[in-house]
Enzyme design. Structure first.
Site, PDB file in Angstrom:
ATOM      1  N   LYS A   1       0.857  -1.197   0.000  1.00 35.16           N
ATOM      2  CA  LYS A   1       0.000   0.000   0.000  1.00 35.16           C
ATOM      3  C   LYS A   1       0.885   1.236   0.000  1.00 35.16           C
ATOM      4  O   LYS A   1       1.483   1.594   1.009  1.00 35.16           O
ATOM      5  CB  LYS A   1      -0.933   0.047   1.207  1.00 35.16           C
ATOM      6  CG  LYS A   1      -2.052   1.057   0.932  1.00 35.16           C
ATOM      7  CD  LYS A   1      -2.603   1.781   2.128  1.00 35.16           C
ATOM      8  CE  LYS A   1      -1.775   2.858   2.708  1.00 35.16           C
ATOM      9  NZ  LYS A   1      -1.640   4.095   1.875  1.00 35.16           N
TER      10      LYS A   1
ATOM     11  N   CYS B   1      13.944  11.059   6.146  1.00 35.48           N
ATOM     12  CA  CYS B   1      14.038  10.600   7.541  1.00 35.48           C
ATOM     13  C   CYS B   1      15.476  10.678   8.046  1.00 35.48           C
ATOM     14  O   CYS B   1      15.704  10.844   9.230  1.00 35.48           O
ATOM     15  CB  CYS B   1      13.522   9.181   7.641  1.00 35.48           C
ATOM     16  SG  CYS B   1      14.322   8.095   6.480  1.00 35.48           S
TER      17      CYS B   1
ATOM     18  N   GLU C   1      10.720  16.125  14.555  1.00 35.96           N
ATOM     19  CA  GLU C   1      11.070  15.975  13.146  1.00 35.96           C
ATOM     20  C   GLU C   1      10.211  16.937  12.312  1.00 35.96           C
ATOM     21  O   GLU C   1       8.994  16.878  12.357  1.00 35.96           O
ATOM     22  CB  GLU C   1      10.805  14.541  12.716  1.00 35.96           C
ATOM     23  CG  GLU C   1      11.216  14.278  11.290  1.00 35.96           C
ATOM     24  CD  GLU C   1      10.948  12.848  10.873  1.00 35.96           C
ATOM     25  OE1 GLU C   1       9.851  12.335  11.152  1.00 35.96           O
ATOM     26  OE2 GLU C   1      11.844  12.252  10.262  1.00 35.96           O
TER      27      GLU C   1
HETATM   28  P1  NAD Z   1       2.651   8.297   7.606  1.00 34.29           P
HETATM   29  O1  NAD Z   1       2.941   7.418   8.756  1.00 34.29           O
HETATM   30  O2  NAD Z   1       1.570   9.277   7.741  1.00 34.29           O
HETATM   31  O3  NAD Z   1       2.276   7.423   6.338  1.00 34.29           O
HETATM   32  C1  NAD Z   1       3.085   6.356   5.901  1.00 34.29           C
HETATM   33  C2  NAD Z   1       2.187   5.303   5.283  1.00 34.29           C
HETATM   34  O4  NAD Z   1       1.329   4.804   6.301  1.00 34.29           O
HETATM   35  C3  NAD Z   1       1.271   5.828   4.180  1.00 34.29           C
HETATM   36  O5  NAD Z   1       1.138   4.833   3.190  1.00 34.29           O
HETATM   37  C4  NAD Z   1      -0.042   6.024   4.896  1.00 34.29           C
HETATM   38  O6  NAD Z   1      -1.160   5.938   4.065  1.00 34.29           O
HETATM   39  C5  NAD Z   1      -0.028   4.882   5.880  1.00 34.29           C
HETATM   40  N1  NAD Z   1      -0.863   5.059   7.059  1.00 34.29           N
HETATM   41  C6  NAD Z   1      -1.212   6.229   7.669  1.00 34.29           C
HETATM   42  N2  NAD Z   1      -2.018   5.981   8.723  1.00 34.29           N
HETATM   43  C7  NAD Z   1      -2.187   4.633   8.777  1.00 34.29           C
HETATM   44  C8  NAD Z   1      -2.898   3.764   9.649  1.00 34.29           C
HETATM   45  N3  NAD Z   1      -3.623   4.224  10.671  1.00 34.29           N
HETATM   46  N4  NAD Z   1      -2.830   2.437   9.438  1.00 34.29           N
HETATM   47  C9  NAD Z   1      -2.102   1.945   8.419  1.00 34.29           C
HETATM   48  N5  NAD Z   1      -1.408   2.716   7.551  1.00 34.29           N
HETATM   49  C10 NAD Z   1      -1.453   4.050   7.728  1.00 34.29           C
HETATM   50  O7  NAD Z   1       4.011   8.958   7.193  1.00 34.29           O
HETATM   51  P2  NAD Z   1       4.258   9.935   5.953  1.00 34.29           P
HETATM   52  O8  NAD Z   1       3.730  11.257   6.331  1.00 34.29           O
HETATM   53  O9  NAD Z   1       3.789   9.296   4.687  1.00 34.29           O
HETATM   54  O10 NAD Z   1       5.837   9.909   5.859  1.00 34.29           O
HETATM   55  C11 NAD Z   1       6.614  10.730   6.628  1.00 34.29           C
HETATM   56  C12 NAD Z   1       7.142   9.955   7.816  1.00 34.29           C
HETATM   57  O11 NAD Z   1       7.840   8.792   7.399  1.00 34.29           O
HETATM   58  C13 NAD Z   1       8.148  10.757   8.584  1.00 34.29           C
HETATM   59  O12 NAD Z   1       7.919  10.659   9.960  1.00 34.29           O
HETATM   60  C14 NAD Z   1       9.472  10.118   8.228  1.00 34.29           C
HETATM   61  O13 NAD Z   1      10.474  10.265   9.135  1.00 34.29           O
HETATM   62  C15 NAD Z   1       9.107   8.711   8.021  1.00 34.29           C
HETATM   63  N6  NAD Z   1      10.071   8.049   7.153  1.00 34.29           N
HETATM   64  C16 NAD Z   1      10.944   7.144   7.682  1.00 34.29           C
HETATM   65  C17 NAD Z   1      11.873   6.508   6.892  1.00 34.29           C
HETATM   66  C18 NAD Z   1      12.831   5.481   7.458  1.00 34.29           C
HETATM   67  O14 NAD Z   1      13.342   4.674   6.719  1.00 34.29           O
HETATM   68  N7  NAD Z   1      13.076   5.457   8.726  1.00 34.29           N
HETATM   69  C19 NAD Z   1      11.922   6.771   5.540  1.00 34.29           C
HETATM   70  C20 NAD Z   1      11.038   7.702   5.014  1.00 34.29           C
HETATM   71  C21 NAD Z   1      10.108   8.316   5.845  1.00 34.29           C
END
Ligand code: NAD
Length: 491
Positions: free
Chosen positions: A184, A294, A395
Site C-alpha cells: 500500500k 528521515c 522531526e
Molecule cells: P505516515 O505514517 O503518515 O504514512 C506512511 C504510510 O502509512 C502511508 O502509506 C499512509 O497511508 C499509511 N498510514 C497512515 N495511517 C495509517 C494507519 N492508521 N494504518 C495503516 N497505515 C497508515 O508517514 P508519511 O507522512 O507518509 O511519511 C513521513 C514519515 O515517514 C516521517 O515521519 C518520516 O520520518 C518517516 N520516514 C521514515 C523513513 C525510514 O526509513 N526510517 C523513511 C522515510 C520516511
C-alpha cells in the site's frame, strides 16, 4: 524532460491485484496532484476493505500454491534480475512520474529514488540462492537442522518521500525470501508502485505474488494491518502510524512488524574537520529531497570555535540555492509534497522564532513567478538553537536546519542522544579516536564518519529508540521476511 512530456508516462490508475490492473470495488477515488504546479495528474481508487481482502486473497493463494516460493531458486534469481533490467529500461519514465507526483527534482528522482531501487532488486536477486539454514550440534542421537522459510503474506506500507526506493526496500527482500506481497503506497504518491507491480509481472513474477492497493492509511492501511491473513507488516513512516500498527497487530493476529520511523539526526562538526567537505555535506544533508528525508541532518551540532565561520559559509550556500521547477535541470530543490506538509514546515519556523532561535535565512514560502502554484519553501537556517527547543526535538521533515553550539565531546554526545529518535548520525573530525568514540556512544542505527547519507543495498538501515525496529537493506532485512524452522531427526 518537461512536466508536460513526463505526463505521457502516467500509469493506469487502478489497483494491481492478481497480475492485472483492476478497478476499485466502490466508486471512490483519490486525486493525485503535482505539488509543484497544483495540476491534477490522475485519480486512483480509494480502496475499501473489500479491495484489501481481494489483494490479500490473491497473495495468499499464490503463497499456498507455491507459484513463487516453490520456483527453482535460479529461476527466481533471474526474474529479480529481470525486474532490475526493466526498471533500468524504464528509468526515465519512473523518475518522471516520481518527480510529477512528489515534487522532487527529476534529477533526484533518477539518482536517489529509482537508481537505488534498481540496485535493491539486483542485490536481493543475489540472495535468492544464499538463504539457507544450518545444521546444529545438539546433544543425543539426533540430527538437528534449520530451514529458513518465507514468512507468508507480507503487507508493505510505505510513505511518500522516496516512493520507488522504499517500495523496493520491501518488495525485493520479501520476494527473495519467497513471500507474497500486498503493497500500500502513500495516498499522495501511489503511481510508481503501480508501475513497479507491472514491471514485476512483465519480468515473470507469477500473478498474485505482487499486489498493489491504493488508498488512505486510516482505511486501506488499517485494513491491511488488521487483516487476519497477513503474516507481517513492513512499514516506513511516522511514529504515530507505527503506534496504530502495533495496536492493530495486538488486536488481530499478532502479525510481526518491522518499523522504519523518523529521525532528528545529529550531524556533529568538530573544529578539526575538513571544513569545505563538511559544509557541503551539511548543506545536502538537510536540503536533499527538500528536507523530506528521515535521515536528514536536521540538527547541526557545531563546535564553538568554528561555529560562526561554518554558519556563514552555509548561509551563503543556502541563499544561493536554486529552488524551482523540478524538471528544470538547474533546480536544486523542488516543491514540498502537500499543503499540509508546507503548513507544518512553516509552523515549525514560527515555533523556532517564538522560542527565541534566530532565523538566519529562508523559512518563507517561495511564490515567485510560476512557483506561486506550487508548494516551495526557501531553505532555512536557525542558529542559537537550544537542545530542548521544539525545532531541535521534533522531526520537521522539511528544509529547516537547527544549528546548535557545543563545547566538547561530552556535550556533543549528550546533545546528540537527547531526543526520542535514533535513526542516523554523523561526525566530522580528523581525530580518528574521537570519531570512533563518538560512533560507539551514539544511539542510532547508522553513524557516518566524515561522510553523510551513506547508503548501499548491502548495508542495513534502521533505527534505535523510537526510530523503530527491524532493518531494511543488507542481509539483516532477510530476517524480517523469514521464519526459522528447527527440524529434529532421531538417529
Ligand atoms: P505516515 O505514517 O503518515 O504514512 C506512511 C504510510 O502509512 C502511508 O502509506 C499512509 O497511508 C499509511 N498510514 C497512515 N495511517 C495509517 C494507519 N492508521 N494504518 C495503516 N497505515 C497508515 O508517514 P508519511 O507522512 O507518509 O511519511 C513521513 C514519515 O515517514 C516521517 O515521519 C518520516 O520520518 C518517516 N520516514 C521514515 C523513513 C525510514 O526509513 N526510517 C523513511 C522515510 C520516511
Amino acid at each position: 524532460m518537461t512536466a508536460t512530456e513526463a505526463k505521457q508516462f502516467l500509469p493506469p490508475a487502478r489497483h494491481f491485484i492478481n497480475g492485472k490492473a483492476v478497478e476499485g470495488s466502490g466508486g471512490a477515488s483519490i486525486e493525485i496532484r503535482n505539488p509543484a504546479t497544483g495540476e491534477l495528474l490522475t485519480s486512483v481508487p480509494d480502496a475499501a476493505a473489500e479491495d484489501v481482502d481481494r489483494a490479500v486473497a490473491a497473495a495468499r493463494q499464490s503463497f499456498e500454491n507455491r507459484a513463487w516460493r516453490g520456483m527453482d531458486p535460479s529461476a527466481k534469481e533471474r526474474i529479480l534480475l529481470r525486474v532490475a533490467e526493466l526498471m533500468e529500461r524504464d528509468i526515465e519514465k519512473l523518475a518522471a512520474v516520481e518527480s510529477l507526483e512528489n515534487g522532487k527534482t527529476f534529477r533526484e528522482a533518477l539518482r536517489a529514488d529509482v537508481n537505488p531501487g534498481i540496485d535493491s532488486f539486483r542485490y536481493y536477486a543475489g540472495w535468492v540462492r544464499r538463504i539457507y539454514g544450518e545444521t546444529v550440534p545438539v546433544d543425543g542421537p539426533f540430527l538437528n537442522y534449520t530451514l529458513r522459510e518465507p514468512v507468508g503474506v507480507a503487507g508493505a506500507i510505505v510513505p511518500w518521500n522516496y516512493p520507488t526506493c522504499i517500495a523496493t526496500w520491501k518488495l525485493a527482500p520479501a520476494l527473495a525470501c519467497g513471500c507474497s506481497i500486498v503493497l500500500k503506497p502513500s495516498e499522495l504518491t501511489p503511481l510508481t508502485a503501480l508501475m513497479l507491480a507491472e514491471l514485476c509481472a512483465e519480468a515473470g513474477v507469477p500473478e498474485g505474488v505482487v499486489n498493489v492497493v491504493t488508498g488512505y492509511g486510516a482505511t486501506a492501511g488499517d485494513a491491511l494491518a488488521r487483516h487476519m491473513d497477513v503474516d507481517k507488516i513492513a512499514f516506513t513512516g511516522s511514529i504515530r502510524t507505527a503506534r496504530s500498527l502495533l495496536k492493530a497487530s495486538a488486536e488481530s493476529n499478532l502479525k510481526r512488524l518491522s518499523l522504519e520511523l523518523g529521525g532528528k539526526n545529529p550531524n556533529i562538526i568538530f573544529a578539526d574537520c575538513d571544513f569545505d567537505e563538511a559544509v557541503d555535506a551539511a548543506f545536502w544533508g538537510i536540503y536533499a529531497n527538500k528536507g523530506e528525508v528521515c535521515s536528514s541532518g536536521s540538527r547541526l551540532l557545531i563546535q564553538d570555535s568554528v561555529h560562526d565561520q561554518f554558519i556563514e559559509k552555509l548561509i551563503a550556500r543556502a541563499k544561493a540555492m536554486k529552488v524551482g521547477d523540478p524538471f528544470d535541470p538547474s533546480s536544486e530543490m523542488g516543491s514540498q509534497i502537500s499543503k499540509a506538509q508546507l503548513d507544518r514546515i512553516l509552523g515549525y519556523v514560527d515555533a523556532g522564532r517564538r522560542e527565541g532561535a534566530e532565523l538566519r535565512c529562508g523559512g518563507q514560502r517561495d511564490t515567485e513567478g510560476a512557483k506561486a502554484n506550487g508548494l516551495f519553501v526557501q531553505p532555512a537556517i536557525f542558529t542559537g538553537v537550544k537542545p530542548q527547543m521544539k525545532i531541535a526535538q521534533e522531526e520537521i521533515f522539511g528544509p529547516v536546519l537547527a544549528a546548535i553550539r557545543f563545547r566538547d565531546e561530552e556535550e556533543a554526545a549528550q546533545i546528540a542522544n537527547g531526543t526520542i529518535y535514533g535513526l542516523v548520525s554523523a561526525v566530522w573530525t580528523r581525530d580518528i579516536r574521537l570519531a570512533h568514540r563518538i560512533a560507539s556512544r551514539i544511539k542510532a542505527g547508522s553513524v557516518w564518519i566524515n561522510t553523510y547519507n551513506g547508503f548501499d543495498s548491502a548495508s542495513s538501515f534502521g533505527g534505535y529508540k523510537q526510530s523503530g525496529f527491524g532493518r531494511d537493506l543488507g542481509a539483516h532485512a532477510l530476517e524480517q521476511y523469514t521464519n526459522v524452522k528447527s527440524v529434529w531427526v532421531g538417529l
